[in-house]
Motif scaffolding. Structure first.
Motif, PDB file in Angstrom:
ATOM      1  N   SER A  14      -0.352   2.953  -6.394  1.00 40.44           N
ATOM      2  CA  SER A  14      -0.585   3.433  -7.761  1.00 40.44           C
ATOM      3  C   SER A  14      -2.023   3.251  -8.226  1.00 40.44           C
ATOM      4  O   SER A  14      -2.401   3.786  -9.266  1.00 40.44           O
ATOM      5  N   SER A  15      -2.838   2.504  -7.488  1.00 43.14           N
ATOM      6  CA  SER A  15      -4.243   2.383  -7.906  1.00 43.14           C
ATOM      7  C   SER A  15      -5.131   2.021  -6.727  1.00 43.14           C
ATOM      8  O   SER A  15      -4.649   1.757  -5.627  1.00 43.14           O
ATOM      9  N   ILE A  17      -7.379   1.361  -3.606  1.00 40.24           N
ATOM     10  CA  ILE A  17      -7.405   1.830  -2.210  1.00 40.24           C
ATOM     11  C   ILE A  17      -6.115   2.576  -1.853  1.00 40.24           C
ATOM     12  O   ILE A  17      -6.142   3.606  -1.177  1.00 40.24           O
ATOM     13  N   ARG A  37       4.992  -2.103  -8.499  1.00 43.83           N
ATOM     14  CA  ARG A  37       6.012  -2.780  -9.311  1.00 43.83           C
ATOM     15  C   ARG A  37       6.167  -2.171 -10.693  1.00 43.83           C
ATOM     16  O   ARG A  37       7.177  -2.361 -11.344  1.00 43.83           O
ATOM     17  N   HIS A  38       5.147  -1.452 -11.159  1.00 44.24           N
ATOM     18  CA  HIS A  38       5.162  -0.963 -12.543  1.00 44.24           C
ATOM     19  C   HIS A  38       5.434   0.542 -12.582  1.00 44.24           C
ATOM     20  O   HIS A  38       4.599   1.344 -12.125  1.00 44.24           O
ATOM     21  N   ASN A  87      -0.449  -1.852   2.100  1.00 47.70           N
ATOM     22  CA  ASN A  87      -1.675  -2.042   1.326  1.00 47.70           C
ATOM     23  C   ASN A  87      -1.496  -2.960   0.119  1.00 47.70           C
ATOM     24  O   ASN A  87      -2.450  -3.604  -0.321  1.00 47.70           O
ATOM     25  N   TYR A 150      -6.229 -16.462  -1.043  1.00 46.82           N
ATOM     26  CA  TYR A 150      -6.475 -15.066  -0.671  1.00 46.82           C
ATOM     27  C   TYR A 150      -7.021 -14.980   0.756  1.00 46.82           C
ATOM     28  O   TYR A 150      -6.547 -14.176   1.567  1.00 46.82           O
ATOM     29  N   ALA A 183     -14.709  -3.333  -2.452  1.00 47.40           N
ATOM     30  CA  ALA A 183     -14.470  -1.947  -2.868  1.00 47.40           C
ATOM     31  C   ALA A 183     -14.233  -1.921  -4.369  1.00 47.40           C
ATOM     32  O   ALA A 183     -13.612  -2.839  -4.923  1.00 47.40           O
ATOM     33  N   THR A 185     -12.436  -1.335  -7.214  1.00 45.43           N
ATOM     34  CA  THR A 185     -11.053  -1.030  -7.613  1.00 45.43           C
ATOM     35  C   THR A 185     -10.637  -1.939  -8.785  1.00 45.43           C
ATOM     36  O   THR A 185     -11.291  -2.956  -9.059  1.00 45.43           O
TER      37      THR A 185
END
Ligand SMILES: NC(=O)c1ccc[n+]([C@@H]2O[C@H](COP(=O)([O-])OP(=O)(O)OC[C@H]3O[C@@H](n4cnc5c(N)ncnc54)[C@H](OP(=O)(O)O)[C@@H]3O)[C@@H](O)[C@H]2O)c1
Length: 248
Positions: A14-15, A17, A37-38, A87, A150, A183, A185
């Protein structure tokens, strides 16, 4: 067109990459399932992608959700899945002195558990041959202050790609990972980082700028298609030179 009529699944489509990848795949003739999820955010993304995109609300960290996603995708398009792009991911600042095991585990559950479930639940629905691309990160190979969860999660993703590749090669299923550097985003909006900090990061990139999501999507397309047919178990760095060029 490189992916004509191929059924592809992009988690976290949905957003950023994931969306850029879905956009590129559709342009290459693919039918694309995007997840997130949204619901509203996902629906808006699917509308932009057009009739060859199917949005399915699913949490990648929940095996039941991923099972439902693949079943719905296959029933809807009446064919098995050619390409999976794992992803979906989150990033959090987790300074070790202030971060509980619970907070550490949240990152691991999505970035590692989510990738595991995305691949495991895909297996009964995959074509032979098929290609799986896991989105890791340059962070897999570099310790980064305040980002131990992370970084550890992305190191695990690179490792998973190699072991999955070893197990699945005999079934004609290739598995590779991709490691973007920085990147541009929305992920950075969740990070509680100042713009000045981000600009500092950009300065150390040999190419002196972050990647666009479309530049990462091009590399994902390469790993998804026959152009990379002799590659499996590899990690592809797409980082403006950050991992290969010394800053000195
Ligand atoms: N941007 C970078 O500089 C960079 C660098 C290296 C690697 N990466 C990796 O690239 C991937 C995509 O990140 P991005 O930068 O494009 O970030 P983004 O714009 O924040 O996109 C993340 C996507 O993942 C979805 N998502 C998050 N948690 C999910 C879950 N549990 N289940 C399903 N979907 C979930 C989000 O939608 P919902 O919130 O609606 O679920 C969104 O669609 C991540 O794995 C990230 O670690 C990014």
């Amino acid at each position: 067109m490189l992916l004509e009529h191929q059924l592809t699944v992009v988690t976290g489509g949905s957003s950023g990459i994931g969306f850029a990848t879905a956009e590129r795949f559709v342009a290459e003739g693919a039918r694309v399932v995007i997840s997130g999820r949204h619901a509203e955010k996902l629906q808006r993304a699917a509308q932009k992608l057009g009739e060859n995109a199917l949005p399915i609300v699913a949490d990648a960290a929940r095996p039941d959700d991923m099972q439902r996603l693949y079943k719905t995708a296959v029933d809807h398009f009446h064919c098995d899945v050619n390409v999976v792009v794992a992803n979906a991911g989150i990033s959090r600042q987790t300074p070790v002195r202030e971060t509980s095991l619970e907070q550490f585990s949240e990152v691991m559950a999505v970035n590692v558990g989510g990738v595991y479930s995305t691949v495991r639940e895909a297996l009964p629905f995959l074509c032979r041959p098929a290609s799986i691309v896991l989105v890791a990160s340059l962070a897999a190979n570099q310790g980064t202050k305040n980002f131990s969860a992370y970084c550890a999660s992305k190191a695990a993703v690179v490792s998973l790609a190699k072991s999955f590749a070893a197990e699945l090669v005999e079934f004609g299923i290739r598995v590779n990972s991709i490691s973007p550097g920085v990147a541009n985003t929305p992920i950075f909006e969740t990070l509680d980082m100042s713009e000045a900090q981000l600009l500092e990061w950009a300065k150390v990139i040999p190419m002196k700028r972050p990647a666009s999501p479309a530049e990462i999507a091009s590399a994902i397309l390469f790993l998804a298609t026959d152009s990379s047919r002799y590659m499996t178990g590899a990690d592809l760095a797409v980082d403006g030179g950050m991992s290969g060029i010394s800053p000195f």
